[in-house]
Design a protein around this motif. Structure first.
Motif, PDB file in Angstrom:
ATOM      1  N   ALA A  72       0.837  -1.191   0.000  1.00  0.00           N
ATOM      2  CA  ALA A  72       0.000   0.000   0.000  1.00  0.00           C
ATOM      3  C   ALA A  72       0.867   1.235   0.000  1.00  0.00           C
ATOM      4  O   ALA A  72       2.008   1.216   0.489  1.00  0.00           O
ATOM      5  N   SER A  73       0.356   2.319  -0.547  1.00  0.00           N
ATOM      6  CA  SER A  73       1.071   3.583  -0.514  1.00  0.00           C
ATOM      7  C   SER A  73       1.256   4.038   0.926  1.00  0.00           C
ATOM      8  O   SER A  73       0.349   3.903   1.761  1.00  0.00           O
ATOM      9  N   ALA A  74       2.417   4.587   1.234  1.00  0.00           N
ATOM     10  CA  ALA A  74       2.662   5.104   2.581  1.00  0.00           C
ATOM     11  C   ALA A  74       1.720   6.251   2.923  1.00  0.00           C
ATOM     12  O   ALA A  74       1.505   6.548   4.098  1.00  0.00           O
ATOM     13  N   TYR A  75       1.138   6.882   1.898  1.00  0.00           N
ATOM     14  CA  TYR A  75       0.293   8.052   2.124  1.00  0.00           C
ATOM     15  C   TYR A  75      -1.164   7.698   2.407  1.00  0.00           C
ATOM     16  O   TYR A  75      -1.977   8.578   2.668  1.00  0.00           O
ATOM     17  N   VAL A  76      -1.501   6.414   2.387  1.00  0.00           N
ATOM     18  CA  VAL A  76      -2.842   5.999   2.803  1.00  0.00           C
ATOM     19  C   VAL A  76      -2.798   5.228   4.117  1.00  0.00           C
ATOM     20  O   VAL A  76      -3.843   4.973   4.714  1.00  0.00           O
ATOM     21  N   ILE A  77      -1.611   4.852   4.567  1.00  0.00           N
ATOM     22  CA  ILE A  77      -1.460   4.145   5.831  1.00  0.00           C
ATOM     23  C   ILE A  77      -1.271   5.166   6.944  1.00  0.00           C
ATOM     24  O   ILE A  77      -0.343   5.971   6.917  1.00  0.00           O
ATOM     25  N   ASP A  78      -2.161   5.139   7.934  1.00  0.00           N
ATOM     26  CA  ASP A  78      -2.107   6.114   9.023  1.00  0.00           C
ATOM     27  C   ASP A  78      -1.212   5.656  10.164  1.00  0.00           C
ATOM     28  O   ASP A  78      -0.738   6.456  10.949  1.00  0.00           O
ATOM     29  N   GLY A  79      -0.970   4.374  10.283  1.00  0.00           N
ATOM     30  CA  GLY A  79      -0.094   3.829  11.305  1.00  0.00           C
ATOM     31  C   GLY A  79       0.282   2.409  10.949  1.00  0.00           C
ATOM     32  O   GLY A  79      -0.442   1.726  10.220  1.00  0.00           O
ATOM     33  N   ILE A  80       1.431   1.957  11.432  1.00  0.00           N
ATOM     34  CA  ILE A  80       1.906   0.626  11.066  1.00  0.00           C
ATOM     35  C   ILE A  80       2.840   0.090  12.135  1.00  0.00           C
ATOM     36  O   ILE A  80       3.612   0.842  12.736  1.00  0.00           O
ATOM     37  N   ASN A  81       2.749  -1.204  12.414  1.00  0.00           N
ATOM     38  CA  ASN A  81       3.674  -1.881  13.321  1.00  0.00           C
ATOM     39  C   ASN A  81       4.007  -3.249  12.750  1.00  0.00           C
ATOM     40  O   ASN A  81       3.104  -4.010  12.384  1.00  0.00           O
ATOM     41  N   TYR A  82       5.302  -3.548  12.650  1.00  0.00           N
ATOM     42  CA  TYR A  82       5.741  -4.905  12.347  1.00  0.00           C
ATOM     43  C   TYR A  82       5.919  -5.647  13.667  1.00  0.00           C
ATOM     44  O   TYR A  82       5.974  -5.037  14.741  1.00  0.00           O
ATOM     45  N   GLU A  83       6.022  -6.961  13.596  1.00  0.00           N
ATOM     46  CA  GLU A  83       6.151  -7.741  14.814  1.00  0.00           C
ATOM     47  C   GLU A  83       7.420  -7.401  15.585  1.00  0.00           C
ATOM     48  O   GLU A  83       7.470  -7.561  16.807  1.00  0.00           O
ATOM     49  N   ASP A  84       8.451  -6.924  14.879  1.00  0.00           N
ATOM     50  CA  ASP A  84       9.694  -6.584  15.568  1.00  0.00           C
ATOM     51  C   ASP A  84       9.806  -5.088  15.867  1.00  0.00           C
ATOM     52  O   ASP A  84      10.845  -4.614  16.314  1.00  0.00           O
ATOM     53  N   THR A  85       8.751  -4.324  15.631  1.00  0.00           N
ATOM     54  CA  THR A  85       8.785  -2.897  15.936  1.00  0.00           C
ATOM     55  C   THR A  85       8.681  -2.697  17.448  1.00  0.00           C
ATOM     56  O   THR A  85       7.734  -3.191  18.070  1.00  0.00           O
ATOM     57  N   PRO A  86       9.620  -1.979  18.063  1.00  0.00           N
ATOM     58  CA  PRO A  86       9.515  -1.745  19.509  1.00  0.00           C
ATOM     59  C   PRO A  86       8.363  -0.810  19.837  1.00  0.00           C
ATOM     60  O   PRO A  86       7.942  -0.003  19.001  1.00  0.00           O
ATOM     61  N   THR A  87       7.831  -0.910  21.034  1.00  0.00           N
ATOM     62  CA  THR A  87       6.773  -0.003  21.444  1.00  0.00           C
ATOM     63  C   THR A  87       7.353   1.372  21.739  1.00  0.00           C
ATOM     64  O   THR A  87       8.574   1.536  21.909  1.00  0.00           O
ATOM     65  N   ALA A  88       6.470   2.368  21.801  1.00  0.00           N
ATOM     66  CA  ALA A  88       6.916   3.742  22.048  1.00  0.00           C
ATOM     67  C   ALA A  88       7.537   3.900  23.430  1.00  0.00           C
ATOM     68  O   ALA A  88       8.222   4.889  23.689  1.00  0.00           O
ATOM     69  N   PHE A  89       7.291   2.936  24.325  1.00  0.00           N
ATOM     70  CA  PHE A  89       7.817   3.025  25.680  1.00  0.00           C
ATOM     71  C   PHE A  89       9.078   2.176  25.874  1.00  0.00           C
ATOM     72  O   PHE A  89       9.649   2.169  26.965  1.00  0.00           O
ATOM     73  N   ALA A  90       9.501   1.479  24.823  1.00  0.00           N
ATOM     74  CA  ALA A  90      10.705   0.655  24.919  1.00  0.00           C
ATOM     75  C   ALA A  90      11.945   1.530  24.753  1.00  0.00           C
ATOM     76  O   ALA A  90      11.939   2.531  24.035  1.00  0.00           O
ATOM     77  N   LYS A  91      13.037   1.141  25.417  1.00  0.00           N
ATOM     78  CA  LYS A  91      14.263   1.937  25.343  1.00  0.00           C
ATOM     79  C   LYS A  91      14.863   1.929  23.938  1.00  0.00           C
ATOM     80  O   LYS A  91      15.623   2.813  23.569  1.00  0.00           O
ATOM     81  N   GLU A  92      14.494   0.892  23.133  1.00  0.00           N
ATOM     82  CA  GLU A  92      15.025   0.801  21.767  1.00  0.00           C
ATOM     83  C   GLU A  92      14.328   1.757  20.799  1.00  0.00           C
ATOM     84  O   GLU A  92      14.754   1.903  19.656  1.00  0.00           O
ATOM     85  N   TRP A  93      13.260   2.400  21.256  1.00  0.00           N
ATOM     86  CA  TRP A  93      12.411   3.198  20.363  1.00  0.00           C
ATOM     87  C   TRP A  93      13.206   4.290  19.637  1.00  0.00           C
ATOM     88  O   TRP A  93      13.095   4.453  18.423  1.00  0.00           O
TER      89      TRP A  93
END
Length: 297
Positions: A72-93
């Motif tokens: 999909a175009s990046a301009y129609v996706i409002d948010g995205i997470n892959y299984e290996d994407t760290p959460t916003a509260f993880a130190k790896e963010w």
């Protein structure tokens, strides 16, 4: 100010309920994942000679969602997470550098906005942020937020949504007002449930419990769709709506929309199916299983 920053500001202005605010905060966090940092762009400087196609050059989003490759175009996706994407509260963010993505990259979820009147997905390239914000905040807005999530083993059980209803009907000794009871009403082919306390009754501490619950059943007697809607007289009473798609792709869908649109709940479910299978078709049309960014290298 970036388009993403403007969207975040718009979102903060439109919420009058705590759980609605919490949901929108989740959307914001999802939409700002490291995966999309390269997708969102700064507007071209004033008096520049750059043409528009040089600005809208973000690579397509690719991955595997619910067992199916999608693009999909990046301009129609409002948010995205892959299984290996760290959460916003993880130190790896802050330091996370996502690897190159292919159709084998497993997606956890994606978010889009779509218009229930037209069935079209909101595209940042063709709609100004201010116009979208105005339309989204008006009473009876046609804009629907959809989160499409990869099913895990628990979600794939027939009893997945049944358990939500069982919990809603379970008597709460400490907070009996949180218990739902079935009524004799049927609205838009949905069974209606209401809180045990009188609808809209405020407690002495000012809190109130005013969500109605609507249930659709499948042919086997399991909960097919689980919908909760605010029942107070406000311009934009919100609904949250959960259902699953199990034919050819296995995903759980969460919808958020205006209660004035509840009568179109089946139409919305069909539109989400069309959207996700359009993304699947996009991937099928690209035999090399590479994103546009990789193809251009």
């Amino acid at each position: 100010m970036t388009i993403r920053q403007k969207e975040k500001n718009d979102m903060k202005l439109s919420n009058n309920r705590l759980y609605c605010f919490a949901f929108l905060l989740t959307v914001t966090l999802a939409a700002c994942t490291p995966e999309q940092r390269k997708a969102w762009f700064e507007p071209a400087p004033k008096n520049t000679q750059k043409v528009q196609e040089e600005i809208f050059d973000a690579p397509d989003i690719v991955g595997n969602l619910g067992g199916k490759p999608i693009r999909a175009s990046a301009y129609v996706i409002d948010g995205i997470n892959y299984e290996d994407t760290p959460t916003a509260f993880a130190k790896e963010w802050k330091t996370y550098n996502p690897p190159p993505r292919t159709y084998q990259s497993k997606l956890k979820d994606i978010w889009v906005y779509f218009n229930v009147d037209t069935g079209q997905v909101r595209d940042w390239r063709s709609m100004e942020v201010s116009k979208f914000g105005e339309e989204r905040n008006m009473s009876g807005t046609p804009w629907v937020s959809a989160s499409m999530q990869t099913n895990n083993a628990h979600m794939n059980t027939p009893e997945f949504l049944d358990n939500f209803l069982k919990q809603a009907l379970k008597v709460k000794p400490i907070r009996p007002e949180d218990t739902y009871v079935k009524t004799s009403k049927n609205q838009y082919d949905l069974s209606v449930y209401e809180p045990l306390n009188r609808r809209g009754q405020e407690r002495t501490d000012g809190a109130f419990f005013t969500d109605d619950l609507f249930i659709a059943w499948d042919k086997d007697g399991h909960v097919r769709s689980y919908i909760k809607c605010f029942n107070r007289e406000v311009p934009n009473p919100p609904c949250s709506h959960m259902f699953q798609i199990k034919d050819k792709i296995k995903i759980t869908v969460d919808l958020y929309y205006n209660r004035h649109r509840l009568h179109e709940w089946q139409k919305m479910e069909k539109q989400v199916e069309n959207i996700i299978f359009d993304f699947v078709k996009n991937a099928e049309l690209e035999p090399n299983n590479l994103s546009r960014q990789n193809r251009n290298k």
